[in-house]
Design a protein around this motif. Sequence first.
Motif, PDB file in Angstrom:
ATOM      1  N   VAL A 188       0.813  -1.204   0.000  1.00  0.00           N
ATOM      2  CA  VAL A 188       0.000   0.000   0.000  1.00  0.00           C
ATOM      3  C   VAL A 188       0.853   1.264   0.000  1.00  0.00           C
ATOM      4  N   TRP A 278      -3.644  -0.149  -9.819  1.00  0.00           N
ATOM      5  CA  TRP A 278      -5.006  -0.659 -10.017  1.00  0.00           C
ATOM      6  C   TRP A 278      -4.972  -2.034 -10.688  1.00  0.00           C
ATOM      7  N   ILE A 283      -5.883  -1.898  -6.317  1.00  0.00           N
ATOM      8  CA  ILE A 283      -6.282  -0.707  -5.569  1.00  0.00           C
ATOM      9  C   ILE A 283      -7.110   0.172  -6.504  1.00  0.00           C
ATOM     10  N   PRO A 284      -8.362   0.434  -6.204  1.00  0.00           N
ATOM     11  CA  PRO A 284      -9.215   1.218  -7.111  1.00  0.00           C
ATOM     12  C   PRO A 284      -8.754   2.670  -7.192  1.00  0.00           C
ATOM     13  N   ALA A 286     -10.351   5.479  -6.800  1.00  0.00           N
ATOM     14  CA  ALA A 286     -10.835   6.357  -5.726  1.00  0.00           C
ATOM     15  C   ALA A 286      -9.947   6.234  -4.490  1.00  0.00           C
ATOM     16  N   THR A 287      -9.575   5.003  -4.159  1.00  0.00           N
ATOM     17  CA  THR A 287      -8.689   4.794  -3.009  1.00  0.00           C
ATOM     18  C   THR A 287      -7.309   5.382  -3.281  1.00  0.00           C
ATOM     19  N   TYR A 288      -6.850   5.225  -4.487  1.00  0.00           N
ATOM     20  CA  TYR A 288      -5.539   5.764  -4.879  1.00  0.00           C
ATOM     21  C   TYR A 288      -5.521   7.284  -4.725  1.00  0.00           C
ATOM     22  N   GLN A 290      -7.540   9.183  -2.895  1.00  0.00           N
ATOM     23  CA  GLN A 290      -7.675   9.554  -1.495  1.00  0.00           C
ATOM     24  C   GLN A 290      -6.354   9.393  -0.754  1.00  0.00           C
ATOM     25  N   ARG A 291      -5.632   8.314  -1.059  1.00  0.00           N
ATOM     26  CA  ARG A 291      -4.343   8.081  -0.410  1.00  0.00           C
ATOM     27  C   ARG A 291      -3.331   9.153  -0.812  1.00  0.00           C
ATOM     28  N   GLU A 294      -3.799  12.209   1.164  1.00  0.00           N
ATOM     29  CA  GLU A 294      -3.399  12.092   2.568  1.00  0.00           C
ATOM     30  C   GLU A 294      -1.889  12.157   2.757  1.00  0.00           C
TER      31      GLU A 294
END
Length: 365
Positions: A188, A278, A283-284, A286-288, A290-291, A294
């Motif tokens: 991740v 992906w 890892i989709p 949207a998650t990518y 958002q990460r 952050e």
Amino acid sequence: MSAAADFAQDRDTLHFRGDLSLARLGSLPDQLDRFDGRVSRVDLSAVSRIDTVGAWVVHRFAARHNAQVEGLDEDSQMLFDHVVGAEQPVAQAPARPNGLIRFVAEVGAAAVQAGRTMYGLLGFLGATTIAFLNVIRHPSRFRFNATVQRFEVVGVSALGIVGLMSFLIGMVIAQQGAVQLAQFGAEVFTINLVGRLTFREMGVLMTAIMIAGRSGSAFAAQLGTMKLTEEIDAMRTIGVSPVEALVLPRVLAAVLMMPLLAFYSCMIALIGGGVLVWLDQGIPPATYIQRIREVVPITDLYIPLIKAPVFGAIIAVAGCFQGMLVESDAEQVGNRTTAAVVQAIFMVIVIDAFFAVFFTWVGWV
């Protein structure tokens, strides 16, 4: 058959007789080498025939005794003069110096050349700065159309190659990072690696290298060709400053377009990394995204936007400087173009190292 070559001395004159040709010389050259008498004149009036070898033997003897040669007919004299004129010392290669001495000499010569180039580059940068201040004082002298055209050459035309390069670099960073992090079960964190490395270093640095090879070389070749065709001299003759008309639009275009290209490169690299994580790790997007939001602080976005104008100025000034140094022939255009690319890439990497230290010192880590 003609008599063999021979000679006899009469006071300070040496009389040659017979056939002074290669076939009839016999031991004459050895006898002349052993001759130690005093001679000031060489008489060849009794010589029935002389060829190139005979003429060279006589000339060598006369030159050794500082004697004057006379008595030849017109044709023989012409042959003798050609032999005398053709005698040239054989160039010998100088002895090769010691390897250590040669290495130190080459290093010293390279250092001197680098110092001269840096001195000239700083002077050229000063001339460009003065031209920029003059344009600010007299806005009517600003070449708007030329600058906009450079925008297209430096920026718009480079979008394709910069985008492809950035996309692939983003994928490579993600793939290599995932392989290494998988050993610790931390795949991740590949997103962290892609996001921070792209913004802080790879995006702007690879864009600068690409623009140096693409636009920096074009600037050097264009100005070098104009220098050869005397267009720049013609501009000076009619009172137009080549720095204001040719150099300044290119420098402004590179300085203003590099931040946009750097930001574009970073975005495309993030897309490339996102596509790979992906497809490879599931890892989709949207998650990518958002990460990325952050783990990448806003200061990481400022870094390429600060570096890019400096890199653009370095690339444009180096390219224009080398182009203006072209003097004699078309070969120099190629040499100066190569020098412009190498010089720009080297200086970009050096300045990038200074930026890395500076941003760490101010706490942008």
